[in-house]
Design an enzyme around this catalytic site. Structure first.
Site, PDB file in Angstrom:
ATOM      1  N   LYS A   3      -2.035  14.117  11.073  1.00  0.00           N
ATOM      2  CA  LYS A   3      -1.702  13.795   9.855  1.00  0.00           C
ATOM      3  C   LYS A   3      -1.759  14.937   8.737  1.00  0.00           C
ATOM      4  CE  LYS A   3      -2.071  10.560   5.866  1.00  0.00           C
ATOM      5  NZ  LYS A   3      -2.644   9.287   5.360  1.00  0.00           N
ATOM      6  N   LYS A  26      -5.752  16.281  -0.693  1.00  0.00           N
ATOM      7  CA  LYS A  26      -6.659  15.559   0.233  1.00  0.00           C
ATOM      8  C   LYS A  26      -6.693  16.860   1.666  1.00  0.00           C
ATOM      9  CE  LYS A  26      -5.194  10.911  -0.525  1.00  0.00           C
ATOM     10  NZ  LYS A  26      -4.942   9.521   0.107  1.00  0.00           N
ATOM     11  N   GLU A  44      -6.491  17.827  17.655  1.00  0.00           N
ATOM     12  CA  GLU A  44      -6.611  16.387  17.067  1.00  0.00           C
ATOM     13  C   GLU A  44      -6.256  15.234  17.889  1.00  0.00           C
ATOM     14  OE1 GLU A  44      -8.162  15.433  14.080  1.00  0.00           O
ATOM     15  OE2 GLU A  44      -8.302  17.050  12.890  1.00  0.00           O
ATOM     16  N   LYS A  51       2.734  12.869  11.329  1.00  0.00           N
ATOM     17  CA  LYS A  51       3.211  12.420   9.984  1.00  0.00           C
ATOM     18  C   LYS A  51       2.975  13.629   9.226  1.00  0.00           C
ATOM     19  CE  LYS A  51       1.759   9.335   6.335  1.00  0.00           C
ATOM     20  NZ  LYS A  51       0.616   8.477   6.011  1.00  0.00           N
ATOM     21  N   SER A  66       7.526   8.290   2.853  1.00  0.00           N
ATOM     22  CA  SER A  66       8.261   7.807   1.756  1.00  0.00           C
ATOM     23  C   SER A  66       9.000   9.066   1.169  1.00  0.00           C
ATOM     24  CB  SER A  66       7.183   7.305   0.789  1.00  0.00           C
ATOM     25  OG  SER A  66       6.476   8.427   0.469  1.00  0.00           O
ATOM     26  N   TYR A 117      10.857   3.526   6.560  1.00  0.00           N
ATOM     27  CA  TYR A 117      11.554   2.776   5.545  1.00  0.00           C
ATOM     28  C   TYR A 117      13.005   2.519   5.681  1.00  0.00           C
ATOM     29  CZ  TYR A 117       6.997   4.125   3.562  1.00  0.00           C
ATOM     30  OH  TYR A 117       5.850   4.399   3.469  1.00  0.00           O
TER      31      TYR A 117
HETATM   32  C1  PBG Z   1      -3.150   6.555   3.079  1.00  0.00           C
HETATM   33  C2  PBG Z   1      -1.761   6.924   3.453  1.00  0.00           C
HETATM   34  C3  PBG Z   1      -0.725   7.519   3.008  1.00  0.00           C
HETATM   35  C4  PBG Z   1       0.514   7.176   3.831  1.00  0.00           C
HETATM   36  C5  PBG Z   1       0.127   6.385   4.571  1.00  0.00           C
HETATM   37  N1  PBG Z   1      -1.322   6.029   4.593  1.00  0.00           N
HETATM   38  C6  PBG Z   1      -0.783   8.398   1.728  1.00  0.00           C
HETATM   39  C7  PBG Z   1      -1.892   9.388   1.911  1.00  0.00           C
HETATM   40  O1  PBG Z   1      -2.319  10.048   2.898  1.00  0.00           O
HETATM   41  O2  PBG Z   1      -2.048  10.003   0.517  1.00  0.00           O
HETATM   42  C8  PBG Z   1       1.556   8.036   3.286  1.00  0.00           C
HETATM   43  C9  PBG Z   1       3.003   7.128   3.621  1.00  0.00           C
HETATM   44  C10 PBG Z   1       4.170   7.621   3.034  1.00  0.00           C
HETATM   45  O3  PBG Z   1       4.241   8.525   2.372  1.00  0.00           O
HETATM   46  O4  PBG Z   1       5.320   6.962   3.399  1.00  0.00           O
HETATM   47  N2  PBG Z   1      -4.241   6.497   3.678  1.00  0.00           N
END
Ligand code: PBG
Length: 329
Positions: A196, A223, A239, A254, A280, A319
């Site tokens: 991620k 983050k 990872e 992701k 998203s 989505y």
């Molecule tokens: C939070 C989480 C996030 C997403 C899924 N779980 C956001 C982040 O890490 O800040 C993002 C999903 C998306 O953007 O559709 N742990």
């Protein structure tokens, strides 16, 4: 050699193209993310995600029935937590009657066969908007793991089929797997967000859940100390292999489109299913361009999910799940 081999022969008609097609998109490929809020009769559109909604527990039922009837067999649940229930340690996340736990039961009651996946992360519950507990100017790794394992267990107890840690702490899969085994939840799956990235594509999601990191004196408002650097490729393999060793059943990459090289790298070396999360921001980008008439929404959407699967995804959290399935059915 040309002209003995004319590649265009196999492209002459749609029937011919479908005969030799290597990648097929099906409804079962999709995981539909669902956003849940408190209240009654709520179906509110998310501003930065056109035609995507937050549901209250009652309106959630109709949505789940519709997904199942369409052939979409998995949902991934996220909750929007009211501010007064947020703290630093995520106490509310462990409430057996909390919104997530009730949502799991609601989905299972409505449609017992649908696969319920749940987001296991502190950020929607954190007053700081972080995926870990804040302590001494840092995101504390090991205390967060203790919390995450309990959160995963709580979801399993409520009836989740697969718990889905999205935090990127080191060692959280081992902590969660160990606790699930100790408590007898042998069949609860773990889908790990293993590669991620610290991505700017999560913006609309953080709007949807009101979960963006807040200003803190000595902690960056991003983050990057736990999610991966977008510049790194080998690290994603490391990872992922570690998460599998620790007990992950499914691994995830992701975001999606910008990271298809990572998907392919991982496909070459692992023997577990791979999920890709088309996030998203990827959704918002296409919706915005299509709204302006700049891109053909359906054609671009299909090309995108096809490319994700061709790269090596076993399943796609998206989505667009309903839009795609409507189009192919
Ligand atoms: C939070 C989480 C996030 C997403 C899924 N779980 C956001 C982040 O890490 O800040 C993002 C999903 C998306 O953007 O559709 N742990």
């Amino acid at each position: 050699m040309y002209p003995l081999r004319r590649n265009r022969r196999l492209r002459t008609t749609e029937a011919m193209r479908s005969l030799v097609r290597e990648t097929i998109i099906a409804p079962k490929d999709f995981i539909a993310p669902l956003f849940i809020v408190e209240g009654k009769g709520v179906k509110e559109e998310i501003a930065s995600m056109p035609n995507y909604y937050r549901f209250s527990l009652d309106t959630l039922k109709a949505e789940v029935k519709e997904l199942w009837a369409m052939g979409i067999k998995s949902v991934l649940l996220f909750v929007k937590v009211p501010d007064h229930l947020k703290d630093n340690e995520g106490k509310e996340a462990l409430n057996p009657d909390g919104l997530m736990q009730l949502a799991i039961k609601t989905v299972k009651d409505t449609c017992p066969e649908i696969i319920v996946m749940t987001d296991v992360a502190l950020d929607p519950y954190s007053k700081y908007g972080h995926d870990g507990i804040v302590a001494q100017g840092q995101i504390a790794n090991d205390p967060t793991n203790v919390f995450l394992a309990k959160m995963g267990l709580s979801h399993a107890q409520a009836g989740a089929d697969i718990v889905t840690p999205s935090d990127m702490m080191d060692g959280r899969i081992l902590a969660m797997r160990t606790l699930l085994e100790e408590e007898g939840f042998y069949n609860t799956g773990i889908m790990s967000y293993s590669a991620k990235y610290a991505s700017a594509f999560y913006g609309p999601f953080r709007d949807a859940l009101d979960s963006a990191p807040v200003d803190l004196k000595n902690i960056p408002k991003d983050k990057k100390t736990y999610q991966m650097d977008p510049a790194n490729r080998n690290e994603a393999v490391k990872e992922t292999l570690m998460d599998i060793d620790e007990g992950a059943d499914i691994v995830m990459v992701k975001p999606g489109l910008c990271y298809l090289d990572i998907v392919r790298d991982i496909r070459e070396v692992v023997d577990v299913p791979i999920a890709v999360y088309q996030v998203s921001g990827e959704y918002a980008m296409l919706k915005a361009a299509a709204e302006r008439g700049w891109l053909d929404h359906d054609a671009v959407m299909m090309e995108q999910v096809l490319s994700i699967k061709r790269a090596g995804a076993t399943m796609i959290a998206s989505y667009f799940a309903k839009d795609v399935v409507k189009l192919i059915s």
